[in-house]
Write a protein that holds these residues in place. Structure first.
Motif, mmCIF file in Angstrom:
data_model
loop_
_atom_site.group_PDB
_atom_site.id
_atom_site.type_symbol
_atom_site.label_atom_id
_atom_site.label_comp_id
_atom_site.label_asym_id
_atom_site.label_seq_id
_atom_site.Cartn_x
_atom_site.Cartn_y
_atom_site.Cartn_z
ATOM 1 N N LEU A 1 0.838 -1.202 0.000
ATOM 2 C CA LEU A 1 0.000 0.000 0.000
ATOM 3 C C LEU A 1 0.872 1.252 0.000
ATOM 4 O O LEU A 1 1.838 1.354 0.764
ATOM 5 C CB LEU A 1 -0.914 -0.006 1.223
ATOM 6 N N PRO A 2 0.535 2.247 -0.811
ATOM 7 C CA PRO A 2 1.350 3.463 -0.941
ATOM 8 C C PRO A 2 1.045 4.475 0.169
ATOM 9 O O PRO A 2 0.454 5.523 -0.064
ATOM 10 C CB PRO A 2 0.936 3.994 -2.316
ATOM 11 N N VAL A 3 1.452 4.142 1.381
ATOM 12 C CA VAL A 3 1.139 4.965 2.555
ATOM 13 C C VAL A 3 2.425 5.531 3.139
ATOM 14 O O VAL A 3 3.345 4.781 3.465
ATOM 15 C CB VAL A 3 0.387 4.127 3.615
ATOM 16 N N LYS A 4 2.473 6.873 3.299
ATOM 17 C CA LYS A 4 3.674 7.548 3.798
ATOM 18 C C LYS A 4 3.289 8.693 4.722
ATOM 19 O O LYS A 4 2.127 9.097 4.772
ATOM 20 C CB LYS A 4 4.503 8.107 2.629
ATOM 21 N N THR A 5 4.292 9.235 5.440
ATOM 22 C CA THR A 5 4.066 10.433 6.248
ATOM 23 C C THR A 5 5.060 11.516 5.846
ATOM 24 O O THR A 5 6.078 11.235 5.195
ATOM 25 C CB THR A 5 4.238 10.146 7.752
ATOM 26 N N SER A 6 4.759 12.735 6.242
ATOM 27 C CA SER A 6 5.608 13.869 5.875
ATOM 28 C C SER A 6 6.976 13.821 6.537
ATOM 29 O O SER A 6 7.899 14.512 6.121
ATOM 30 C CB SER A 6 4.909 15.191 6.248
ATOM 31 N N LYS A 7 7.117 12.998 7.577
ATOM 32 C CA LYS A 7 8.402 12.891 8.270
ATOM 33 C C LYS A 7 9.188 11.647 7.850
ATOM 34 O O LYS A 7 10.132 11.238 8.530
ATOM 35 C CB LYS A 7 8.181 12.910 9.776
ATOM 36 N N GLY A 8 8.787 11.050 6.740
ATOM 37 C CA GLY A 8 9.613 10.000 6.149
ATOM 38 C C GLY A 8 9.234 8.579 6.445
ATOM 39 O O GLY A 8 9.872 7.645 5.930
ATOM 40 N N ALA A 9 8.202 8.344 7.251
ATOM 41 C CA ALA A 9 7.781 6.968 7.506
ATOM 42 C C ALA A 9 7.065 6.417 6.277
ATOM 43 O O ALA A 9 6.305 7.133 5.625
ATOM 44 C CB ALA A 9 6.864 6.908 8.721
ATOM 45 N N SER A 10 7.311 5.173 5.973
ATOM 46 C CA SER A 10 6.701 4.537 4.809
ATOM 47 C C SER A 10 6.239 3.135 5.183
ATOM 48 O O SER A 10 7.012 2.344 5.729
ATOM 49 C CB SER A 10 7.710 4.447 3.657
ATOM 50 N N LEU A 11 4.974 2.854 4.905
ATOM 51 C CA LEU A 11 4.442 1.532 5.210
ATOM 52 C C LEU A 11 5.218 0.453 4.463
ATOM 53 O O LEU A 11 5.574 -0.585 5.029
ATOM 54 C CB LEU A 11 2.962 1.478 4.839
ATOM 55 N N LYS A 12 5.503 0.696 3.205
ATOM 56 C CA LYS A 12 6.232 -0.288 2.398
ATOM 57 C C LYS A 12 7.620 -0.546 2.976
ATOM 58 O O LYS A 12 8.064 -1.696 3.060
ATOM 59 C CB LYS A 12 6.357 0.195 0.955
ATOM 60 N N THR A 13 8.304 0.519 3.401
ATOM 61 C CA THR A 13 9.645 0.355 3.964
ATOM 62 C C THR A 13 9.605 -0.460 5.249
ATOM 63 O O THR A 13 10.416 -1.373 5.464
ATOM 64 C CB THR A 13 10.286 1.721 4.230
ATOM 65 N N ILE A 14 8.658 -0.138 6.126
ATOM 66 C CA ILE A 14 8.530 -0.865 7.388
ATOM 67 C C ILE A 14 8.297 -2.345 7.122
ATOM 68 O O ILE A 14 8.945 -3.222 7.710
ATOM 69 C CB ILE A 14 7.380 -0.279 8.240
ATOM 70 N N TRP A 15 7.374 -2.634 6.216
ATOM 71 C CA TRP A 15 7.029 -4.034 5.946
ATOM 72 C C TRP A 15 8.109 -4.749 5.149
ATOM 73 O O TRP A 15 8.339 -5.938 5.349
ATOM 74 C CB TRP A 15 5.685 -4.095 5.231
ATOM 75 N N ASP A 16 8.790 -4.030 4.258
ATOM 76 C CA ASP A 16 9.883 -4.666 3.504
ATOM 77 C C ASP A 16 11.040 -5.035 4.422
ATOM 78 O O ASP A 16 11.667 -6.090 4.277
ATOM 79 C CB ASP A 16 10.389 -3.723 2.405
ATOM 80 N N GLU A 17 11.334 -4.174 5.382
ATOM 81 C CA GLU A 17 12.494 -4.378 6.251
ATOM 82 C C GLU A 17 12.200 -5.299 7.430
ATOM 83 O O GLU A 17 13.075 -6.055 7.866
ATOM 84 C CB GLU A 17 13.001 -3.025 6.765
ATOM 85 N N GLU A 18 10.982 -5.248 7.959
ATOM 86 C CA GLU A 18 10.680 -5.970 9.194
ATOM 87 C C GLU A 18 9.664 -7.084 9.019
ATOM 88 O O GLU A 18 9.497 -7.924 9.908
ATOM 89 C CB GLU A 18 10.177 -4.983 10.261
#
Length: 546
Positions: A399-416
């Motif tokens: 899902l293309p979900v992000k925040t203005s301070k750099g958090a990314s759902l894809k990054t969290i799930w890809d890494e963890e």
């Protein structure tokens, strides 16, 4: 509470209760052109609401209805890629497609139905029910169909989400602002296509069960079906019964426990008690109680677990032995029952006696223009290939979900790894809720009930935001991490696609299990109705944390 009475128009005109193939292929095909069509020349549409919901299946509908009914928040907007409500029940229309969980349970608790035609009704009847509920609660006033959400960005300074989307028909862009974002996109969405050498050379018709072409004529044709999971269990007997193929060869790729049909006592109880909402509730809770009693088979080696596992395996194997004896070795599993999803039958095992049907578990050597060569050198003539090969589950979690301070759902799930605190919240992403997301599935229960529990949790947590008392809410990172470790630890002790269970399954990949809930539905009800607020951080408009 509402009692829904179906007109049964769906039985007369099933074509009115299913998606058009060109529309489903445009969204779910291997090259989804509708999701790429953006026209930058058209003016951008700008809208807003307090709650934005992505998806209009059971999850999205329950979220919108309960938000309006119980939170008294009517400023809700739903975004849906297809042109109607229903999600998987609108998009999946293959022959025999039906609910495997009894519909009195696989339906909304606040909108029970008094006249299901079968305990496990067909797809078009399920879709009729869904459309009837949507009409009852006036959801068409709240939805924007044919809309693909491309990116969701949370501004941590303002406390608002911006959804960047586009109309999949015109390409016109849309920007929508909301306080709360609820993702209800589902899991069994994107087809996992058949991958066999030479498939590109096949001159006949290839169909994936999730993208069914109803214009194809099966009469007198030689058909090959790949797979023998839940979809194939429904497709095979339906093709033999209603489509008149000359032959049907099913290539068995793995083994599954097939359970007997739902006991007739449930049909009798439903027939007696279906005339009042209270009576329907009693039938529903009877079904819940019987199913929940099966839960111990999924966990551990205690005496109760072993007893329940033994009883269910014996029930399944005794039923499967009603198939021709020559097929027993290729059908009956030797892993622990529950390791793969249980299949509740109402036609597959009897269909195995049809003289037009042949089963083989021989591997494929290559596909050619007019058929398939197997590894043993034998040839299967094929005019039509049907792939019942399941879904690309990980793709549903991109899902293309992000925040203005750099958090990314894809990054969290890809890494963890894919996960969500209490199946709903993700660390570092405020005001974002998932309904029907990671680890919400079960091997024995109704996902619709699980969805409703998830909605109840979202409402409790989001209420202060919608009341204007708080700016945002997010789960603490340490709470998220602790929950993730607990879930994965318990799942490794379960039968769900593990070494303990003795099989591999779509429940899990090589790293984690992001589909199944390791505890009972009683436990899930408890954690969704009694939030641990110490695990959450609410942010005031003055930006001070409490």
């Amino acid at each position: 509470m509402t009692t829904i009475t179906l007109t049964k128009d769906s039985h007369k005109h099933p074509e009115n209760y299913r998606i058009k193939l060109q529309d489903s292929t445009g969204v779910l095909g291997e090259d989804p052109k509708a999701l790429k069509k953006i026209d930058n020349k058209l003016p951008t549409i700008k809208t807003s609401s307090n709650v934005a919901v992505i998806g209009a299946g059971f999850g999205g509908m329950a979220t919108a209805i309960k938000t309006m009914k119980e939170l008294k928040e009517n400023d809700v907007r739903i975004f849906e890629r297809h042109d109607n409500f229903g999600g998987t029940w609108y998009a999946n229309t293959y022959p025999g497609c039906a609910s495997d969980i009894p519909a009195v349970w696989y339906s909304f608790s606040f909108a029970l139905t008094s006249n299901w035609t079968r305990v496990q009704p067909p797809q078009y009847e399920m879709e009729e029910y869904i459309l009837r509920v949507a009409k009852e609660y006036k959801l068409k006033e709240k939805i924007r169909f044919n809309t693909s959400v491309d990116e969701c960005l949370f501004d941590e300074d303002t406390g608002y989400w911006t959804l960047y989307a586009h109309d999949k028909n015109t390409g016109q862009k849309l920007e929508h602002k909301a306080k709360i974002l609820v993702s209800c996109t589902g899991v069994l969405v994107h087809p996992m296509h058949l991958k066999e050498p030479g498939l590109e050379n096949f001159k006949g018709k290839y169909i994936h069960s999730a993208l069914w072409d109803h214009s194809v004529d099966f009469k007198g044709k030689n058909v090959v079906v790949f797979g023998n999971g839940c979809s194939a269990n429904q497709v095979v007997p339906a093709l033999l019964k209603d489509y008149q193929p000359a032959s049907l060869t099913q290539i068995v790729r793995s083994k599954h426990y097939v359970m007997p049909p739902v006991p007739k006592i449930l049909v009798m109880i439903y027939g007696l008690l279906r005339y009042t909402f209270f009576g329907l509730q009693l039938v529903r809770w009877f079904t819940v109680a019987v199913a929940e009693s099966r839960f111990p088979l999924f966990r551990g080696e205690g005496p109760i677990s072993r007893l329940v596992r033994w009883a269910n395996r014996r029930m399944s194997v005794n039923y499967m032995k009603k198939a021709p004896k020559k097929y027993w070795d290729m059908l009956i599993p030797d892993y622990k029952v529950g390791c793969k999803r249980l299949i509740f039958d109402y036609g597959y095992i009897p269909a195995l006696h049809d003289p037009r049907l042949k089963l083989t578990n021989e591997r494929v050597d290559k596909v050619v223009a007019d058929g398939i060569y197997l590894k043993d050198g034998s040839f299967i003539k094929a005019d039509i290939i049907v792939a019942c090969t399941g879904y690309d589950v990980p793709k549903s979690f991109t899902l293309p979900v992000k925040t203005s301070k750099g958090a990314s759902l894809k990054t969290i799930w890809d890494e963890e790894g894919v996960g969500a605190y209490r199946t709903s919240l993700v660390k570092n992403i405020p005001n974002y809720f998932i309904v029907g997301g990671p680890n919400i599935g079960t091997g024995h229960a109704s996902v619709v009930m699980s969805i409703e529990h998830g909605v109840d949790y979202y409402m409790k947590i989001a209420k202060p935001i919608l009341q204007g008392k708080e700016k945002s809410v997010v789960v603490k990172p340490e709470a998220y991490d602790s929950w993730f470790k607990l879930i994965q630890s318990k799942l490794r002790e379960s039968v769900f696609g593990t070494a303990f269970g003795g099989c591999t399954s779509w429940y899990a990949d090589q790293k984690i299990n992001f589909t199944v809930y390791p505890f009972s539905q009683i436990h899930f009800w408890y954690i969704t109705h009694f939030p641990n607020y110490r695990d959450l951080v609410y942010n005031h408009y003055d930006k001070k944390n409490v």
